[in-house]
Design a protein around this motif. Structure first.
Motif, PDB file in Angstrom:
ATOM      1  N   ALA A 145       0.838  -1.197   0.000  1.00  0.00           N
ATOM      2  CA  ALA A 145       0.000   0.000   0.000  1.00  0.00           C
ATOM      3  C   ALA A 145       0.879   1.255   0.000  1.00  0.00           C
ATOM      4  O   ALA A 145       0.562   2.244   0.650  1.00  0.00           O
ATOM      5  N   CYS A 146       1.970   1.205  -0.735  1.00  0.00           N
ATOM      6  CA  CYS A 146       2.956   2.292  -0.676  1.00  0.00           C
ATOM      7  C   CYS A 146       2.391   3.640  -1.090  1.00  0.00           C
ATOM      8  O   CYS A 146       2.760   4.674  -0.527  1.00  0.00           O
ATOM      9  N   TYR A 147       1.469   3.671  -2.061  1.00  0.00           N
ATOM     10  CA  TYR A 147       0.938   4.945  -2.537  1.00  0.00           C
ATOM     11  C   TYR A 147       0.131   5.639  -1.440  1.00  0.00           C
ATOM     12  O   TYR A 147       0.384   6.802  -1.105  1.00  0.00           O
ATOM     13  N   SER A 148      -0.837   4.933  -0.879  1.00  0.00           N
ATOM     14  CA  SER A 148      -1.638   5.547   0.185  1.00  0.00           C
ATOM     15  C   SER A 148      -0.827   5.705   1.467  1.00  0.00           C
ATOM     16  O   SER A 148      -1.000   6.696   2.184  1.00  0.00           O
ATOM     17  N   ASN A 149       0.069   4.764   1.769  1.00  0.00           N
ATOM     18  CA  ASN A 149       0.932   4.910   2.951  1.00  0.00           C
ATOM     19  C   ASN A 149       1.725   6.213   2.870  1.00  0.00           C
ATOM     20  O   ASN A 149       1.794   6.977   3.833  1.00  0.00           O
ATOM     21  N   GLN A 184      -0.500   9.402   3.030  1.00  0.00           N
ATOM     22  CA  GLN A 184      -0.982   9.603   4.400  1.00  0.00           C
ATOM     23  C   GLN A 184       0.141  10.066   5.324  1.00  0.00           C
ATOM     24  O   GLN A 184      -0.028  10.990   6.115  1.00  0.00           O
ATOM     25  N   GLU A 244       6.837   9.611  -6.160  1.00  0.00           N
ATOM     26  CA  GLU A 244       6.464   8.350  -6.800  1.00  0.00           C
ATOM     27  C   GLU A 244       7.328   8.123  -8.027  1.00  0.00           C
ATOM     28  O   GLU A 244       7.661   9.063  -8.751  1.00  0.00           O
ATOM     29  N   THR A 292       6.691   2.510   4.094  1.00  0.00           N
ATOM     30  CA  THR A 292       6.296   1.130   3.799  1.00  0.00           C
ATOM     31  C   THR A 292       7.452   0.153   3.984  1.00  0.00           C
ATOM     32  O   THR A 292       7.275  -0.925   4.555  1.00  0.00           O
ATOM     33  N   ASP A 311      -6.128   7.001  -2.085  1.00  0.00           N
ATOM     34  CA  ASP A 311      -6.906   5.787  -2.358  1.00  0.00           C
ATOM     35  C   ASP A 311      -6.035   4.592  -2.738  1.00  0.00           C
ATOM     36  O   ASP A 311      -6.540   3.517  -3.024  1.00  0.00           O
ATOM     37  N   GLY A 312      -4.717   4.771  -2.787  1.00  0.00           N
ATOM     38  CA  GLY A 312      -3.812   3.649  -3.028  1.00  0.00           C
ATOM     39  C   GLY A 312      -3.507   3.343  -4.479  1.00  0.00           C
ATOM     40  O   GLY A 312      -2.841   2.359  -4.761  1.00  0.00           O
ATOM     41  N   ARG A 313      -3.962   4.167  -5.415  1.00  0.00           N
ATOM     42  CA  ARG A 313      -3.773   3.831  -6.825  1.00  0.00           C
ATOM     43  C   ARG A 313      -2.566   4.494  -7.475  1.00  0.00           C
ATOM     44  O   ARG A 313      -2.223   4.176  -8.597  1.00  0.00           O
TER      45      ARG A 313
END
Length: 180
Positions: free
Chosen positions: A71-75, A78, A92, A120, A143-145
């Motif tokens: 879940a690196c994107y949302s981690n 956040q 990213e 992460t 949202d994790g995408r």
């Protein structure tokens, strides 16, 4: 002497990541797929070559607990939001894993000094990070995408580019010869 060796290893790992991104951009260009002439970037790899920066791995703060794997994107979005008072920004792109040397689409946070704070993964100094530092919090993917690797978010960026002032001036340039 150890610092010099670590720096040389980091530069080599970053070079490997840049070569990986550049090869994919070249393959896409050679495939002959046509995009409209008014699009800013031919692919996400071209966008990465144009906008990415190099980031230096650094130790985690004492007591930092890792966030969920996968879940690196949302981690990262956040964690950057929760620690904006420390000047963290979302980034990213691609990371080189320390364990097996794989090139992985990934997200992390960046400190004002350009060092990585990866919520992460652990803080293994053998990692390398190449990516786009994003200052505009409205683009951060809670949202994790992801941004670069998610088709629906990426398509408008490939067509129009990133909004003005969306990039954070963090990290080190890839090089002066990175093709657009």
């Amino acid at each position: 002497m150890t610092s010099l060796i670590a720096h040389a290893a980091l530069v080599a790992a970053e070079g490997s990541l840049i070569t990986h991104i550049r090869r994919h951009a070249e393959l896409i260009s050679q495939a002959g797929n046509r995009i409209p002439d008014d699009w800013k970037y031919e692919s996400s790899f071209h966008m990465l070559l144009a906008l990415s920066r190099r980031f230096t791995p650094a130790p985690h703060p004492k007591g930092m607990i890792g966030m969920p794997e996968g879940a690196c994107y949302s981690n990262s979005a956040q964690y950057a939001r929760d620690h904006q008072d420390q000047g963290l920004a979302y980034a990213e792109g691609f990371a080189l894993t320390a364990e097996d040397g794989c090139y992985v689409p990934h997200a992390w946070t960046v400190r004002p000094d350009g060092t990585v704070l990866d919520p992460t993964w652990d803080d293994d100094p053998r990692r390398a990070y190449i990516g786009i530092p994003v200052a505009d919090t409205s683009l951060w993917p809670f949202d994790g995408r992801g941004i670069v690797h998610d088709f629906h978010r990426n398509l408008p960026l490939l067509r129009d580019g990133l909004p003005e002032n969306a990039l954070a001036d963090l990290g080190r340039p890839l090089s002066t010869d990175a093709p657009q």
